[in-house]
Write an enzyme that holds these catalytic residues in place. Sequence first.
Site, PDB file in Angstrom:
ATOM      1  N   HIS A 242       0.879  -1.258  -0.057  1.00 23.46           N
ATOM      2  CA  HIS A 242      -0.122   0.089   0.074  1.00 23.46           C
ATOM      3  C   HIS A 242       0.838   1.276  -0.097  1.00 23.46           C
ATOM      4  O   HIS A 242       0.695   1.882  -0.991  1.00 23.46           O
ATOM      5  CB  HIS A 242      -0.962  -0.053   1.337  1.00 23.46           C
ATOM      6  CG  HIS A 242      -1.778  -1.303   1.439  1.00 23.46           C
ATOM      7  ND1 HIS A 242      -2.766  -1.604   0.780  1.00 23.46           N
ATOM      8  CD2 HIS A 242      -1.437  -2.009   2.248  1.00 23.46           C
ATOM      9  CE1 HIS A 242      -3.468  -2.399   1.128  1.00 23.46           C
ATOM     10  NE2 HIS A 242      -2.534  -3.084   2.181  1.00 23.46           N
TER      11      HIS A 242
HETATM   12  O1  RIB Z   1      -4.748   0.097   5.055  1.00 21.84           O
HETATM   13  C1  RIB Z   1      -3.326  -0.123   4.656  1.00 21.84           C
HETATM   14  C2  RIB Z   1      -2.571   0.848   5.674  1.00 21.84           C
HETATM   15  O2  RIB Z   1      -2.697   0.606   7.104  1.00 21.84           O
HETATM   16  C3  RIB Z   1      -1.042   0.866   4.982  1.00 21.84           C
HETATM   17  O3  RIB Z   1      -0.588   2.069   5.518  1.00 21.84           O
HETATM   18  C4  RIB Z   1      -0.583  -0.126   6.218  1.00 21.84           C
HETATM   19  O4  RIB Z   1       0.790   0.044   6.702  1.00 21.84           O
HETATM   20  C5  RIB Z   1      -1.352   0.135   7.374  1.00 21.84           C
HETATM   21  O5  RIB Z   1      -0.869   1.429   8.211  1.00 21.84           O
END
Ligand code: RIB
Length: 319
Positions: A242
Site C-alpha cells: 500500500h
Molecule cells: O490500510 C493499509 C494501511 O494501513 C498501510 O499504511 C499499512 O501500513 C497500515 O498502516
Amino acid sequence: MPIPLIIDTDPGVDDAVALLLALASPEVEVRAVTTVFGNVPLPMTTANAARVLALAGRGDVPLAAGADRPLVHPQPERAEGWHGADGLGGLAAGLPEPTADPDPRGAVGLMADVLRAAPEPVTIVPIGPLTNIALLLALHPGLTGRIDRIVAMGGSLGAGNTTGAAEFNVFSDPEAAHRVFTQAEVPVTLVPLDLTMRCLTDSRWLAELAAGGPRCAQLAAVIGHYHNAFRTRYGLDAVALHDALAVLEAVVPGTLRTTGFPLRVACDLGPARGVTVADRRRAAPGPQVNVALDADIPAVLGEVLKRLVTPPCECVTVF
Ligand code: RIB
Ligand code: CA
C-alpha cells in the site's frame, strides 16, 4: 533539484518498503521521517523507523516521534496480525540498531522546522494515521504555503480492510483524516485501497527482491510474515505494498491516475466510523482530493522492484 519529502509513517512492513523506496530514489530528498501510532504502538513504530533508516545507511535523516493516539476517540486496534508483534514481520531485532535518538522536537516540531528551512515547498507523504498531519495544519496554519502537496495512503471508496468499508489509516483517526481531506490550503492526493489492493506483488516478485543483495534479502524476509497473512486471510499468493504506491507517486508525480472528488469521513461512533465518502455529484461543492484509482499496475510493480534492487545512482524514471 530533488523533490524534498517528509514521510510520516507507522512501520509496518509496507511502510518499511516505502521508506526504502524513497531513500533509493534520486528524484527525492527525504528531509525527515516522523512516526505515528498505527500498525503497532508509537514506541515500536519509532524504533522500527530508526532501524529501517539504519538498514538503508541513512541514520543521518532526522527522525521524530509524533502522536501516540488519535485526536478524539480511542482506537485500540493495531495490526500485529498483518505486520507481526514487532511491526516488522517478527524480524525487527535482526535489523541494524538505530544509530541516533529520535529528535526531541517531536514530529510536528520537526516537520515545521523542515518546512521553514526548505528553499522550495515540501511534499509530505503520510502512510499511517493522519494525526500528525492534522496537528501540523492546526498548530502551523501559516506554513501551509511551504507544503507543495500531501500524498497520503489511506481510505477506500469501496470495501474496507479494518471494517466493512473503513481502511486502517483513516479508521485509526477519522477526525484527523476528515480535517486533512476537507481543507483547501494544501493539495491532497490520496492513494486508497481501491488501487493498492489491485497492485499486488507475489512470491516471484519477492524472490526477485530477495536476490537484490543483502539489504533486499532482509527486506524480503521482513515481508514474509505479511505475505503469509495474505495467504492465510485471503488464500492469495500476494502482498499489497500500500504505502510504496504513495511514495512512488511522490517520487514520480503522475505515476498514478487520479480523479478529483470532495471527500468527507464518517466520524460518528456507528458502524460507518472511518468510512471515506466521495461526493460524486456533478459540480459537487468543496475542495477536491485527487483520488488515485488507476495506474499501469505491472509498470508500477516493476518500478518499485527495480528501485529497491538498484543502487540509487542508477535509477532512471521510465514513465
Ligand atoms: O490500510 C493499509 C494501511 O494501513 C498501510 O499504511 C499499512 O501500513 C497500515 O498502516
Ligand atoms: Ca502504514
